[in-house]
Scaffold this motif. Structure first.
Motif, short mmCIF file in Angstrom:
data_model
loop_
_atom_site.label_atom_id
_atom_site.label_comp_id
_atom_site.label_asym_id
_atom_site.label_seq_id
_atom_site.Cartn_x
_atom_site.Cartn_y
_atom_site.Cartn_z
N THR A 12 -53.29 -17.91 -15.37
CA THR A 12 -52.93 -19.21 -15.92
C THR A 12 -53.20 -20.33 -14.93
O THR A 12 -53.59 -21.44 -15.31
CB THR A 12 -51.44 -19.20 -16.31
OG1 THR A 12 -51.19 -18.11 -17.19
CG2 THR A 12 -51.05 -20.50 -17.00
N ASN A 13 -52.99 -20.03 -13.64
CA ASN A 13 -53.20 -21.08 -12.64
C ASN A 13 -54.66 -21.50 -12.57
O ASN A 13 -54.97 -22.68 -12.36
CB ASN A 13 -52.71 -20.61 -11.28
CG ASN A 13 -53.40 -19.33 -10.82
OD1 ASN A 13 -53.96 -18.60 -11.63
ND2 ASN A 13 -53.33 -19.05 -9.52
N ALA A 16 -55.38 -23.61 -15.68
CA ALA A 16 -54.76 -24.92 -15.49
C ALA A 16 -55.55 -25.74 -14.47
O ALA A 16 -55.75 -26.96 -14.66
CB ALA A 16 -53.32 -24.75 -15.03
#
Length: 492
Positions: A12-13, A16
């Motif tokens: 997810t990082n 993002a």
């Protein structure tokens, strides 16, 4: 029945970071003139790479890599230039490789790693999207997709009806809906903007998830790897005869240059030194490049040239003659510039000739020190990167303008008249040199003064009405504006 596991999670990082960098890059770069925004974008991408890495680097390593990106991008603060952009991209790629542990232990191994990485950069995002969609297709069925759509259709459709009824019943809601600027939203549907997003996303994703292209050619077996492949007709005898003939031809050319170019002897009737210099500058560099290729082929490890002391000696002499050839080409260019003034292309040619001469010296060192071709490529990349980095700080337009003016017929009383039209193409950096030209022109040169003033005013106008957004700021433009605001300049 167990389902197939999902491919290694993208994180997810990282997703993002990708969305954040693309959004901020859109704000910094799209629709803006290049300037400080390019430097900030490099810093942003470097920070995203280090913060979203699968394995966080130690603080000192991360600080070093971030400092490397900032140092490489420093020329973009001076002014945005192709050389500065090239060096910055190279630094970003090195940071990405280092964050993933893909940097080889020896510098000589870096060129093939860079090549394998660059090959896969344009397709990295597309390949990962295809893998993700394929995994989704394996796990999903039509019923599941329809069920997921239904989960959202049930609340969205009634909510839209309720909102419409509330707008009819409540003038405040109706006014709020009418105030929505759909034209502003449609701006983001511009095809050029979408193309910019996709390009940035493809590049940034490749930096966030660096991989190397797989090797296609497998390593040979140990017994065959030790014996280099024979090249037809390039035997010991043919190589020896080639070097004897080449050295003789080069010696004749070197002797002619020593007599006519360096010694200044009188040329045949109808030929000037400028013509002699101009005709040889570029062909001699092409000759040196071809000679370098021949040396690399002839002196490959295990070949006939590598085993013969006589051939090695002839190669050393020939490389020395090629270095002299490059120096002669530089002198030819210098003589030609003295007669026909300086241009950006001729400055680039001079730098290129110097790089070729350094490359030939590196070939000689590679032979003497028994290094590999990878070492040679790495050394040349290091020299090229250093020259690009230093050149990105130099205002060549200002240098060319001042050189042409101080060596013009009007100021030095020799050479050719100043080409004022070419100076106008150099941009606002030529303004200080034009002021020097105007102060040195005699009062009776009305036409030349009027033309020079017209060009100066046009360049100053272009500078004054350039984009004033902070994202387009550069140190070089600020210096020129400070020069124009100085009391001494205003009083002229």
């Amino acid at each position: 029945m167990m389902t197939a596991p999902m491919p290694r999670a993208y994180g997810t990082n990282r997703i993002a970071a990708l969305l954040a960098v693309v959004a901020i890059s859109d704000f910094l770069i799209f629709g803006q003139a290049p300037g400080l925004n390019l430097f900030l974008s490099v810093i942003l991408v470097a920070a995203a790479i280090l913060l979203s890495a699968r394995r966080r680097a130690p603080p000192w390593t991360a600080a070093f890599l971030f400092g490397l990106a900032a140092f490489a991008a420093a020329p973009l603060i001076e002014t945005p230039s192709p050389m500065g952009i090239a060096v910055s991209l190279g630094a970003i790629i090195c940071v990405a490789l280092a964050s993933a542990g893909l940097v080889p232990h020896r510098l000589s191994g870096l060129p093939p790693v860079l090549f394998r990485f660059i090959l896969i950069v344009p397709l990295r995002l597309l390949q990962d999207c295809q893998k993700h969609l394929a995994w989704r297709a394996e796990r999903s069925s039509f019923a599941a997709i329809w069920r997921n759509l239904g989960i959202w259709m049930v609340p969205v459709i009634p909510a839209s009806v309720f909102l419409l009824l509330f707008a009819i019943a409540n003038p405040l809601i109706e006014d709020a809906l009418r105030r929505i600027d759909f034209a502003f939203l449609l701006r983001f549907m511009d095809l050029w903007r979408i193309g910019f997003w996709l390009t940035m996303a493809a590049f940034i994703w490749a930096m966030l998830r660096p991989r190397l292209k797989r090797r296609i050619v497998q390593r040979r077996a140990a017994d065959t790897a030790a014996d280099p492949a024979e090249i037809p007709f390039l035997t010991h005898a043919s190589l020896l005869r080639s070097l004897l003939l080449f050295n003789t031809l080069f010696a004749i050319q070197t002797l002619l240059d020593l007599v006519y170019l360096w010694g200044g002897a009188d040329l045949p009737d109808g030929m000037t030194h400028a013509e002699y210099a101009h005709r040889g500058a570029y062909p001699l560099i092409a000759t040196a490049l071809l000679a370098a290729v021949f040396v690399l082929i002839a002196m490959r490890r295990g070949g006939p040239g590598d085993k013969s002391p006589l051939i090695r000696g002839l190669v050393h002499v020939w490389i020395g003659q090629n270095v002299l050839l490059c120096l002669s080409a530089i002198l030819r260019l210098d003589l030609y510039v003295e007669v026909y003034s300086l241009t950006e292309l001729r400055v680039a040619a001079g730098i290129w000739m110097g790089l070729v001469a350094v490359g030939l010296v590196l070939i000689l060192l590679r032979i003497v020190l028994h290094q590999s071709n990878q070492w040679l490529i790495a050394a040349n990349i290091a020299v090229l990167a250093s020259v690009l980095y230093l050149s990105a700080f130099i205002d060549f337009s200002a240098f060319i303008a001042r050189f042409n003016i101080t060596h013009s017929l009007e100021l030095s009383h020799e050479g050719v008249p100043l080409d004022i039209d070419y100076l106008s193409s150099l941009g606002p950096s030529a303004i200080p040199a034009l002021d020097l030209y105007l102060s040195a022109l005699p009062e009776e040169a009305v036409d030349k003064r009027h033309r020079a003033l017209s060009v100066r005013q046009s360049l100053a106008y272009d500078l004054a009405y350039r984009p004033r957004d902070w994202r387009s700021w550069s140190f070089r433009s600020e210096r020129i504006e400070a020069y124009l605001r100085s009391p001494a300049t205003i009083e002229r």
